[in-house]
Design a protein around this motif. Structure first.
Motif, PDB file in Angstrom:
ATOM      1  N   LEU A  95      72.489  54.631  57.350  1.00  0.00           N
ATOM      2  CA  LEU A  95      71.314  55.105  58.076  1.00  0.00           C
ATOM      3  C   LEU A  95      70.743  54.027  58.996  1.00  0.00           C
ATOM      4  N   VAL A  96      70.682  52.793  58.507  1.00  0.00           N
ATOM      5  CA  VAL A  96      70.152  51.702  59.339  1.00  0.00           C
ATOM      6  C   VAL A  96      71.088  51.432  60.513  1.00  0.00           C
ATOM      7  N   GLU A  97      72.400  51.427  60.262  1.00  0.00           N
ATOM      8  CA  GLU A  97      73.359  51.203  61.346  1.00  0.00           C
ATOM      9  C   GLU A  97      73.314  52.333  62.369  1.00  0.00           C
ATOM     10  N   ALA A  98      73.239  53.578  61.915  1.00  0.00           N
ATOM     11  CA  ALA A  98      73.166  54.716  62.832  1.00  0.00           C
ATOM     12  C   ALA A  98      71.860  54.682  63.625  1.00  0.00           C
ATOM     13  N   ALA A  99      70.775  54.250  62.985  1.00  0.00           N
ATOM     14  CA  ALA A  99      69.501  54.145  63.692  1.00  0.00           C
ATOM     15  C   ALA A  99      69.590  53.089  64.794  1.00  0.00           C
ATOM     16  N   GLN A 100      70.291  52.002  64.521  1.00  0.00           N
ATOM     17  CA  GLN A 100      70.472  50.977  65.553  1.00  0.00           C
ATOM     18  C   GLN A 100      71.296  51.516  66.717  1.00  0.00           C
ATOM     19  N   ALA A 101      72.295  52.334  66.415  1.00  0.00           N
ATOM     20  CA  ALA A 101      73.081  52.962  67.484  1.00  0.00           C
ATOM     21  C   ALA A 101      72.199  53.920  68.290  1.00  0.00           C
ATOM     22  N   ALA A 102      71.310  54.648  67.620  1.00  0.00           N
ATOM     23  CA  ALA A 102      70.401  55.549  68.319  1.00  0.00           C
ATOM     24  C   ALA A 102      69.437  54.765  69.204  1.00  0.00           C
ATOM     25  N   VAL A 103      69.002  53.610  68.734  1.00  0.00           N
ATOM     26  CA  VAL A 103      68.108  52.761  69.519  1.00  0.00           C
ATOM     27  C   VAL A 103      68.818  52.285  70.795  1.00  0.00           C
ATOM     28  N   ARG A 104      70.091  51.969  70.686  1.00  0.00           N
ATOM     29  CA  ARG A 104      70.848  51.510  71.855  1.00  0.00           C
ATOM     30  C   ARG A 104      71.111  52.631  72.859  1.00  0.00           C
ATOM     31  N   SER A 105      71.224  53.877  72.385  1.00  0.00           N
ATOM     32  CA  SER A 105      71.659  54.952  73.275  1.00  0.00           C
ATOM     33  C   SER A 105      70.565  55.934  73.695  1.00  0.00           C
ATOM     34  N   HIS A 106      69.452  55.964  72.994  1.00  0.00           N
ATOM     35  CA  HIS A 106      68.433  56.984  73.272  1.00  0.00           C
ATOM     36  C   HIS A 106      67.105  56.307  73.634  1.00  0.00           C
ATOM     37  N   PRO A 107      66.527  56.627  74.807  1.00  0.00           N
ATOM     38  CA  PRO A 107      65.304  55.929  75.248  1.00  0.00           C
ATOM     39  C   PRO A 107      64.098  56.117  74.328  1.00  0.00           C
ATOM     40  N   ASP A 108      63.926  57.301  73.735  1.00  0.00           N
ATOM     41  CA  ASP A 108      62.781  57.514  72.848  1.00  0.00           C
ATOM     42  C   ASP A 108      62.902  56.659  71.591  1.00  0.00           C
ATOM     43  N   TRP A 109      64.088  56.612  71.030  1.00  0.00           N
ATOM     44  CA  TRP A 109      64.302  55.772  69.849  1.00  0.00           C
ATOM     45  C   TRP A 109      64.133  54.299  70.207  1.00  0.00           C
ATOM     46  N   ARG A 110      64.572  53.873  71.391  1.00  0.00           N
ATOM     47  CA  ARG A 110      64.423  52.484  71.827  1.00  0.00           C
ATOM     48  C   ARG A 110      62.946  52.132  71.956  1.00  0.00           C
ATOM     49  N   ARG A 111      62.161  53.045  72.536  1.00  0.00           N
ATOM     50  CA  ARG A 111      60.730  52.793  72.698  1.00  0.00           C
ATOM     51  C   ARG A 111      60.043  52.637  71.346  1.00  0.00           C
ATOM     52  N   ARG A 112      60.359  53.529  70.415  1.00  0.00           N
ATOM     53  CA  ARG A 112      59.753  53.440  69.081  1.00  0.00           C
ATOM     54  C   ARG A 112      60.134  52.142  68.370  1.00  0.00           C
ATOM     55  N   TYR A 113      61.413  51.759  68.503  1.00  0.00           N
ATOM     56  CA  TYR A 113      61.875  50.518  67.862  1.00  0.00           C
ATOM     57  C   TYR A 113      61.153  49.312  68.456  1.00  0.00           C
ATOM     58  N   ARG A 114      61.054  49.271  69.772  1.00  0.00           N
ATOM     59  CA  ARG A 114      60.401  48.122  70.415  1.00  0.00           C
ATOM     60  C   ARG A 114      58.937  48.023  70.023  1.00  0.00           C
ATOM     61  N   ASN A 115      58.247  49.152  69.951  1.00  0.00           N
ATOM     62  CA  ASN A 115      56.847  49.125  69.528  1.00  0.00           C
ATOM     63  C   ASN A 115      56.717  48.578  68.108  1.00  0.00           C
ATOM     64  N   LEU A 116      57.596  49.002  67.230  1.00  0.00           N
ATOM     65  CA  LEU A 116      57.565  48.487  65.852  1.00  0.00           C
ATOM     66  C   LEU A 116      57.928  47.008  65.800  1.00  0.00           C
ATOM     67  N   ALA A 117      58.948  46.614  66.560  1.00  0.00           N
ATOM     68  CA  ALA A 117      59.413  45.224  66.529  1.00  0.00           C
ATOM     69  C   ALA A 117      58.352  44.271  67.073  1.00  0.00           C
TER      70      ALA A 117
END
Length: 167
Positions: A95-117
């Motif tokens: 799940l964590v690895e797939a979420a990282q792949a989603a962060v790399r490929s999907h802008p909404d997931w990237r935005r959420r990850y960056r806000n959390l990070a």
């Protein structure tokens, strides 16, 4: 070098077997519509969770997989620690690895990850995104939705004209 040559066909055979099994299960194909989720992650999710009706809500998936913070509280003071790591470690890893792949490929997931990070540390943000992915997959499976339907249904809190919230 011989060992590597003998292992490669085995890895290819196993990959083909996972993909073949994934094609036979409609729920796995549905989960694979989510960005970052491939046949291995979707198949593992379905096989390890069993049936989605075991859980009343999405929060229980995060707890079952061990992607929630441990708690050491007393005297009215709440202390949250590292993730609990209870549950299946393979599914947690996937799940964590797939979420990282989603962060790399999907802008909404990237935005959420960056806000959390920015607010927390990167490893905490990765675990949180893995938990979020698990909950998304749970609801997709339980409701029989593909990813576009999940996005369309998503949270519209605070948006004007949705009929929800204060105008």
């Amino acid at each position: 070098m011989e060992l590597l040559e003998r292992l490669n066909p085995t890895i290819q055979e196993l990959t083909a077997a996972v993909e073949q099994e994934a094609k036979r299960r409609p729920e796995v194909l549905r989960l694979m519509t989510h960005p970052g989720v491939g046949p291995l992650t979707a198949l593992a999710f379905v096989l390890i969770i069993g049936t989605p009706t075991r859980f009343r809500c999405g929060k229980q998936i995060g707890s079952y997989v061990g992607l929630i913070p441990s708690e050491d509280s007393s005297g009215g003071r709440q202390r949250l620690g590292h993730i609990s790591k209870q549950g299946n470690s393979l599914l947690r890893f996937l799940l964590v690895e797939a979420a990282q792949a989603a962060v790399r490929s999907h802008p909404d997931w990237r935005r959420r990850y960056r806000n959390l990070a920015i607010r927390r540390q990167r490893n905490i943000a990765k675990a949180a995104m893995g938990r979020r992915l698990g909950v998304c997959l749970y609801w997709m499976w339980r409701r029989g939705w593909e990813y576009p339907q999940l996005v369309k249904f998503g949270s519209h809190a605070g948006e004007l004209g949705t009929g929800d919230g204060v105008r």
